[in-house]
Scaffold this motif. Structure first.
Motif, PDB file in Angstrom:
ATOM      1  N   ALA A  31      97.379  27.884  96.495  1.00 11.97           N
ATOM      2  CA  ALA A  31      98.318  27.582  95.409  1.00 11.97           C
ATOM      3  C   ALA A  31      97.588  26.992  94.210  1.00 11.97           C
ATOM      4  O   ALA A  31      97.879  27.329  93.055  1.00 11.97           O
ATOM      5  CB  ALA A  31      99.394  26.618  95.906  1.00 11.97           C
ATOM      6  N   ALA A  32      96.633  26.108  94.474  1.00 13.03           N
ATOM      7  CA  ALA A  32      95.927  25.419  93.390  1.00 13.03           C
ATOM      8  C   ALA A  32      95.087  26.368  92.550  1.00 13.03           C
ATOM      9  O   ALA A  32      95.152  26.361  91.316  1.00 13.03           O
ATOM     10  CB  ALA A  32      95.055  24.306  93.964  1.00 13.03           C
ATOM     11  N   ILE A  33      94.298  27.211  93.210  1.00 11.29           N
ATOM     12  CA  ILE A  33      93.368  28.059  92.469  1.00 11.29           C
ATOM     13  C   ILE A  33      94.091  29.154  91.676  1.00 11.29           C
ATOM     14  O   ILE A  33      93.543  29.718  90.733  1.00 11.29           O
ATOM     15  CB  ILE A  33      92.315  28.680  93.418  1.00 11.29           C
ATOM     16  CG1 ILE A  33      91.073  29.114  92.627  1.00 11.29           C
ATOM     17  CG2 ILE A  33      92.912  29.844  94.215  1.00 11.29           C
ATOM     18  CD1 ILE A  33      89.903  29.528  93.490  1.00 11.29           C
ATOM     19  N   LYS A  36      97.084  28.495  86.994  1.00  7.75           N
ATOM     20  CA  LYS A  36      96.262  28.345  85.800  1.00  7.75           C
ATOM     21  C   LYS A  36      96.760  27.225  84.891  1.00  7.75           C
ATOM     22  O   LYS A  36      95.982  26.623  84.151  1.00  7.75           O
ATOM     23  CB  LYS A  36      96.215  29.663  85.031  1.00  7.75           C
ATOM     24  CG  LYS A  36      95.415  30.748  85.732  1.00  7.75           C
ATOM     25  CD  LYS A  36      95.347  32.013  84.907  1.00  7.75           C
ATOM     26  CE  LYS A  36      94.463  33.053  85.587  1.00  7.75           C
ATOM     27  NZ  LYS A  36      94.405  34.321  84.808  1.00  7.75           N
ATOM     28  N   GLN A  37      98.055  26.944  84.926  1.00  8.47           N
ATOM     29  CA  GLN A  37      98.619  25.922  84.055  1.00  8.47           C
ATOM     30  C   GLN A  37      98.215  24.512  84.467  1.00  8.47           C
ATOM     31  O   GLN A  37      98.123  23.621  83.621  1.00  8.47           O
ATOM     32  CB  GLN A  37     100.147  26.028  84.023  1.00  8.47           C
ATOM     33  CG  GLN A  37     100.661  27.288  83.333  1.00  8.47           C
ATOM     34  CD  GLN A  37     102.175  27.288  83.223  1.00  8.47           C
ATOM     35  OE1 GLN A  37     102.873  26.778  84.089  1.00  8.47           O
ATOM     36  NE2 GLN A  37     102.678  27.861  82.146  1.00  8.47           N
ATOM     37  N   LEU A  38      97.965  24.299  85.764  1.00  7.01           N
ATOM     38  CA  LEU A  38      97.670  22.953  86.245  1.00  7.01           C
ATOM     39  C   LEU A  38      96.220  22.747  86.670  1.00  7.01           C
ATOM     40  O   LEU A  38      95.797  21.609  86.876  1.00  7.01           O
ATOM     41  CB  LEU A  38      98.570  22.609  87.439  1.00  7.01           C
ATOM     42  CG  LEU A  38     100.012  22.195  87.151  1.00  7.01           C
ATOM     43  CD1 LEU A  38     100.716  21.834  88.452  1.00  7.01           C
ATOM     44  CD2 LEU A  38     100.065  21.012  86.199  1.00  7.01           C
ATOM     45  N   ILE A  39      95.467  23.798  86.773  1.00 10.12           N
ATOM     46  CA  ILE A  39      94.159  23.690  87.413  1.00 10.12           C
ATOM     47  C   ILE A  39      93.223  22.740  86.665  1.00 10.12           C
ATOM     48  O   ILE A  39      92.373  22.083  87.263  1.00 10.12           O
ATOM     49  CB  ILE A  39      93.512  25.083  87.590  1.00 10.12           C
ATOM     50  CG1 ILE A  39      92.416  25.012  88.657  1.00 10.12           C
ATOM     51  CG2 ILE A  39      92.992  25.639  86.264  1.00 10.12           C
ATOM     52  CD1 ILE A  39      91.981  26.360  89.177  1.00 10.12           C
ATOM     53  N   ASP A  40      93.383  22.620  85.334  1.00  7.35           N
ATOM     54  CA  ASP A  40      92.508  21.730  84.587  1.00  7.35           C
ATOM     55  C   ASP A  40      92.921  20.267  84.694  1.00  7.35           C
ATOM     56  O   ASP A  40      92.266  19.388  84.130  1.00  7.35           O
ATOM     57  CB  ASP A  40      92.433  22.145  83.111  1.00  7.35           C
ATOM     58  CG  ASP A  40      93.775  22.086  82.404  1.00  7.35           C
ATOM     59  OD1 ASP A  40      94.810  22.043  83.104  1.00  7.35           O
ATOM     60  OD2 ASP A  40      93.793  22.086  81.159  1.00  7.35           O
ATOM     61  N   THR A  41      94.018  19.990  85.415  1.00 10.57           N
ATOM     62  CA  THR A  41      94.443  18.599  85.621  1.00 10.57           C
ATOM     63  C   THR A  41      94.134  18.117  87.034  1.00 10.57           C
ATOM     64  O   THR A  41      94.408  16.964  87.363  1.00 10.57           O
ATOM     65  CB  THR A  41      95.957  18.441  85.375  1.00 10.57           C
ATOM     66  OG1 THR A  41      96.689  19.130  86.400  1.00 10.57           O
ATOM     67  CG2 THR A  41      96.358  18.988  84.018  1.00 10.57           C
ATOM     68  N   LEU A  42      93.571  18.968  87.870  1.00 11.75           N
ATOM     69  CA  LEU A  42      93.270  18.600  89.243  1.00 11.75           C
ATOM     70  C   LEU A  42      91.991  17.772  89.318  1.00 11.75           C
ATOM     71  O   LEU A  42      91.145  17.815  88.420  1.00 11.75           O
ATOM     72  CB  LEU A  42      93.130  19.857  90.113  1.00 11.75           C
ATOM     73  CG  LEU A  42      94.371  20.751  90.206  1.00 11.75           C
ATOM     74  CD1 LEU A  42      94.052  22.000  91.001  1.00 11.75           C
ATOM     75  CD2 LEU A  42      95.536  20.010  90.809  1.00 11.75           C
ATOM     76  N   ASP A  43      91.849  17.017  90.387  1.00 10.05           N
ATOM     77  CA  ASP A  43      90.655  16.189  90.581  1.00 10.05           C
ATOM     78  C   ASP A  43      89.380  17.018  90.592  1.00 10.05           C
ATOM     79  O   ASP A  43      88.356  16.628  90.032  1.00 10.05           O
ATOM     80  CB  ASP A  43      90.756  15.418  91.898  1.00 10.05           C
ATOM     81  CG  ASP A  43      91.533  14.128  91.744  1.00 10.05           C
ATOM     82  OD1 ASP A  43      92.111  13.913  90.662  1.00 10.05           O
ATOM     83  OD2 ASP A  43      91.583  13.344  92.699  1.00 10.05           O
ATOM     84  N   HIS A 308     101.259  19.459  74.992  1.00  3.79           N
ATOM     85  CA  HIS A 308     101.569  19.824  76.365  1.00  3.79           C
ATOM     86  C   HIS A 308     100.458  19.389  77.307  1.00  3.79           C
ATOM     87  O   HIS A 308     100.717  18.913  78.423  1.00  3.79           O
ATOM     88  CB  HIS A 308     101.788  21.338  76.468  1.00  3.79           C
ATOM     89  CG  HIS A 308     102.331  21.773  77.782  1.00  3.79           C
ATOM     90  ND1 HIS A 308     101.563  22.417  78.732  1.00  3.79           N
ATOM     91  CD2 HIS A 308     103.567  21.634  78.338  1.00  3.79           C
ATOM     92  CE1 HIS A 308     102.289  22.668  79.798  1.00  3.79           C
ATOM     93  NE2 HIS A 308     103.506  22.208  79.594  1.00  3.79           N
ATOM     94  N   HIS A 309      99.199  19.521  76.878  1.00  2.95           N
ATOM     95  CA  HIS A 309      98.066  19.083  77.700  1.00  2.95           C
ATOM     96  C   HIS A 309      98.130  17.573  77.919  1.00  2.95           C
ATOM     97  O   HIS A 309      97.920  17.088  79.042  1.00  2.95           O
ATOM     98  CB  HIS A 309      96.751  19.456  77.034  1.00  2.95           C
ATOM     99  CG  HIS A 309      95.541  18.903  77.727  1.00  2.95           C
ATOM    100  ND1 HIS A 309      95.063  19.416  78.911  1.00  2.95           N
ATOM    101  CD2 HIS A 309      94.735  17.844  77.422  1.00  2.95           C
ATOM    102  CE1 HIS A 309      94.007  18.726  79.308  1.00  2.95           C
ATOM    103  NE2 HIS A 309      93.791  17.766  78.425  1.00  2.95           N
TER     104      HIS A 309
END
Length: 347
Positions: A31-33, A36-43, A308-309
């Protein structure tokens, strides 16, 4: 008003179950990979995700593209809820044994007891039921398209996809860190079990989710907490029959239990989120009143994508939440920052 209580009945609440598994970790990694909308906010750093994707076989990359197109990560999680598998081989065997109607029913999202008849009919291919489910879930960003996909997908191809993407991800990504991940997840689950002996279920939910307040509901008897490492710092929320599910981020203490200088994950995120002029302005604006993305963009005179970011950073830190396109400040979470820092310093 003065009230004298003459009842000994305790306020009803839900029971807590805590489960950890590398299969949950696999499905959430998929799900994470593909998000694309959230991947740059992951640890996990964006560059690490790029390197990971480059290391994958072409077969797995192709399956992940299918996940991204059809949100089939949801199907993986749904199947895992209906049958607890101890290994990836057992998971694949279970998929093989499922009849078409049963698999589609499992993969269709639970949207309330009142919609279960339509869910059953949709699994049989009833187009009217499919349309009603899509209409009921129109507020969700992907449910309508996902429901349509599940209702028409060719079942043998779908089964092969589910098995291939899970097995390939497990072998190519999870296997090399299997022992370490197992320790992290089991340690966190044990810590939360011990904490539950000291506090109320609602308090535990608020702690593990970084501030999400979830009160008892008549239709929900159980809250299932599933620790996860790959999707940190986010908590993913879901519903199954009679159960609210939180796939929550494991704490830093579970990763480095002997390091007193390792701060809590949410404390780090909060200070990162607050360490920016634009985000501090947003905090003050939202302290005054809730606002839409467009309203914040107009007040800050920044690009909408930039705003949004910043909002994603604030949401990841549990300082801001959104309902129906309107953003609000999580004032309780903000007020706890000083206490959380104090607790870390004296630990």
């Amino acid at each position: 008003m003065n009230i004298i209580s003459s009842t000994s009945r305790k306020r009803e609440t839900y029971s807590i179950q805590i489960e950890s598994s590398l299969l949950w970790e696999s499905a959430l990694g998929i799900a994470a990979i593909t998000n694309k909308q959230l991947i740059d906010t992951l640890d996990k750093a964006a560059n690490d995700w790029v390197q990971l994707r480059e290391s994958l076989t072409s077969n797995l990359v192709e399956e992940l593209s299918y996940v991204e197109e059809n949100n089939t990560w949801k199907a993986l999680l749904q199947v895992l809820h209906y049958r607890k598998s101890e290994s990836i081989e057992e998971f694949c065997l279970y998929i093989d044994q499922l009849a078409e109607e049963e698999l589609k029913y499992i993969c269709l999202p639970f949207t309330g007891n009142e919609n279960q008849r339509d869910r059953k009919a949709a699994s049989k291919g009833n187009s009217d039921a499919v349309e009603r489910l899509k209409k009921k879930t129109r507020e969700n960003p992907f449910f309508p398209a996902y429901i349509e996909f599940i209702s028409v997908v060719e079942i043998s191809l779908f089964k092969n996809h589910i098995k291939n993407v899970m097995k390939s991800w497990y072998l190519e990504v999870i296997r090399k860190d299997e022992s370490q991940l197992t320790r992290y997840l089991q340690r966190d689950a044990q810590m939360k079990e011990q904490l539950l002996e000291k506090i109320q279920p609602e308090q535990l939910v608020e702690i593990v989710t970084g501030g999400r307040s979830y009160l008892p509901e008549p239709s929900t008897k159980t809250v299932l907490l599933i620790p996860q490492f790959i999707y940190r710092p986010w908590t993913i929320e879901a519903d199954i029959e009679g159960t609210k599910v939180f796939y929550y981020p494991i704490s830093n203490e579970s990763i480095s239990p002997k390091d007193p200088f390792k701060p809590n994950q949410f404390l780090v995120l909060k200070y990162k989120a607050l360490g920016d002029e634009a985000r501090l302005k947003m905090i003050k604006l939202l302290y005054q009143k809730e606002m839409t993305l467009q309203e914040l963009t107009d007040r800050l005179q920044l690009g909408k994508s930039t705003v949004h970011h910043h909002l994603k950073m604030l949401k990841a830190a549990k300082l801001v939440f959104s309902v129906g396109g309107t953003y609000s400040l999580h004032k309780t979470s903000l007020s706890l920052v000083e206490n959380e820092l104090e607790q870390f310093l004296h630990a």
